[in-house]
Scaffold this motif. Structure first.
Motif, short mmCIF file in Angstrom:
data_model
loop_
_atom_site.label_atom_id
_atom_site.label_comp_id
_atom_site.label_asym_id
_atom_site.label_seq_id
_atom_site.Cartn_x
_atom_site.Cartn_y
_atom_site.Cartn_z
N TRP A 111 -3.84 2.74 -5.07
CA TRP A 111 -4.26 1.60 -5.88
C TRP A 111 -3.16 0.54 -5.94
O TRP A 111 -3.42 -0.66 -5.77
N ILE A 112 -1.90 0.95 -6.14
CA ILE A 112 -0.79 0.00 -6.18
C ILE A 112 -0.59 -0.64 -4.81
O ILE A 112 -0.39 -1.86 -4.70
N GLU A 113 -0.67 0.15 -3.76
CA GLU A 113 -0.49 -0.38 -2.41
C GLU A 113 -1.54 -1.44 -2.09
O GLU A 113 -1.24 -2.46 -1.45
N ARG A 114 -2.77 -1.24 -2.56
CA ARG A 114 -3.82 -2.23 -2.33
C ARG A 114 -3.52 -3.53 -3.06
O ARG A 114 -3.73 -4.62 -2.51
N ALA A 115 -3.05 -3.44 -4.29
CA ALA A 115 -2.74 -4.65 -5.06
C ALA A 115 -1.64 -5.45 -4.36
O ALA A 115 -1.73 -6.68 -4.25
N TYR A 116 -0.60 -4.77 -3.88
CA TYR A 116 0.48 -5.45 -3.16
C TYR A 116 -0.05 -6.08 -1.88
O TYR A 116 0.26 -7.24 -1.57
N ALA A 117 -0.84 -5.34 -1.11
CA ALA A 117 -1.34 -5.84 0.17
C ALA A 117 -2.21 -7.07 -0.02
O ALA A 117 -2.17 -8.00 0.79
N ARG A 118 -2.99 -7.09 -1.09
CA ARG A 118 -3.86 -8.23 -1.34
C ARG A 118 -3.08 -9.50 -1.67
O ARG A 118 -3.60 -10.61 -1.56
N GLN A 119 -1.82 -9.34 -2.06
CA GLN A 119 -0.96 -10.50 -2.31
C GLN A 119 -0.17 -10.92 -1.07
O GLN A 119 0.62 -11.85 -1.12
N GLY A 120 -0.40 -10.23 0.04
CA GLY A 120 0.24 -10.62 1.30
C GLY A 120 1.65 -10.12 1.50
O GLY A 120 2.40 -10.68 2.30
#
Length: 218
Positions: A111-120
Motif C-alpha cells: 500500500w505504501i509503495e503504491r502511494a509513493y509510485a503514484r507520486q512519481g
C-alpha cells in the motif's frame, strides 16, 4: 492490535469507522497538552492495559517481556514534524495516501509503495521487513518527517508479524497511517510505536532513500 483501542476520545483507531479527522484532532490534543496531559495519560493507560491483557508486560508494569519500554512517549522538544511545516511534495504524498485504496489482506508495504509510485518517485518493491532493513535507520522522533515510513522488523501479533514485521506512513501531526486488520487505519504515533515496538525499537526513514523534504518539484 491497534483495533482494540477506543476510537473517539483520543483518536486511536478502533472498530471500523474512525475518521482521519477525529484521529488527527485527538493526536493534536495529546501533542498540544504535553506529556502530563489527561489525554496522554489516558492513551498510556489504554496501551498498558491492552499489552497486559496480551501477557506482554513485566511485573514492573512499564517494561515489555521482551525488555522494551511499554509506552514510547514523544518527549518534549523531540516532537516529529507537523503537516503544516512539511514541503508541498510531502503534503502531496499524504494526500495521495488518503486517496490510495486498501490493497488486500494486510499488505502494509504494498500500500505504501503504491502511494509513493503514484507520486512519481519510482517503484520500490519489498515486504515490510525489507523496507525496514533497507530504509529505516532513525530512532529520534525529532527526525521523523512527514512522508517517512515507520517500521519494525518483527512483532508478536501473528505469524506474519514475526516473519515480516510491519510498516506505516507518518502523515504528520503525530499520526501514522497503515494497512492492517483488513483495512486502512490512522493511529496516534505513540500508540503505534508502543504496540508494534514491544519486541524491538521502531525506526523510520525515507522509502527508496528519496528525501521528500529536499524535493523541489510539486
Amino acid at each position: 492490535m491497534l483495533g482494540e483501542f477506543g476510537t473517539e476520545r483520543a483518536g486511536v483507531p478502533g472498530a471500523g469507522s474512525a475518521s482521519a479527522g477525529s484521529a488527527r484532532a485527538g493526536a493534536a490534543r495529546v501533542g498540544a497538552a504535553g506529556a502530563g496531559s489527561a489525554d496522554e495519560r489516558d492513551l498510556r493507560e489504554r496501551v498498558l492495559h491492552v499489552l497486559d491483557s496480551r501477557n506482554m508486560l513485566m511485573a514492573d508494569g512499564v517494561t515489555t517481556r521482551f525488555g522494551q519500554p511499554a509506552f514510547r512517549a514523544v518527549l518534549p522538544g523531540r516532537e516529529p514534524e507537523r503537516l503544516m511545516d512539511a514541503t508541498q511534495p510531502q503534503r502531496n504524498l499524504v494526500a495521495c495516501s488518503y486517496a490510495t485504496p486498501w490493497t488486500s489482506g494486510n499488505a502494509c508495504a504494498e500500500w505504501i509503495e503504491r502511494a509513493y509510485a503514484r507520486q512519481g518517485y519510482g517503484v520500490v518493491q519489498g515486504d515490510a521487513y525489507r523496507l525496514f532493513q533497507d530504509f529505516c535507520s532513525r530512532t529520534d522522533t525529532a527526525q521523523l518527517k512527514v512522508g517517512m515510513i515507520v517500521g519494525v522488523g518483527r512483532h508478536p501479533f501473528g505469524a506474519n508479524g514475526l516473519c515480516y514485521g510491519h510498516v506505516g506512513l507518518y502523515v504528520g501531526d503525530g499520526l501514522v497511517r497503515d494497512s492492517a486488520d483488513e483495512r486502512l487505519r490512522t493511529s496516534p504515533l505513540e500508540a503505534w510505536l508502543s504496540v508494534y515496538g514491544v519486541m524491538e525499537q521502531p525506526r523510520w526513514g525515507w522509502l527508496g532513500g528519496v528525501a521528500l523534504d529536499q524535493v523541489r518539484r510539486v
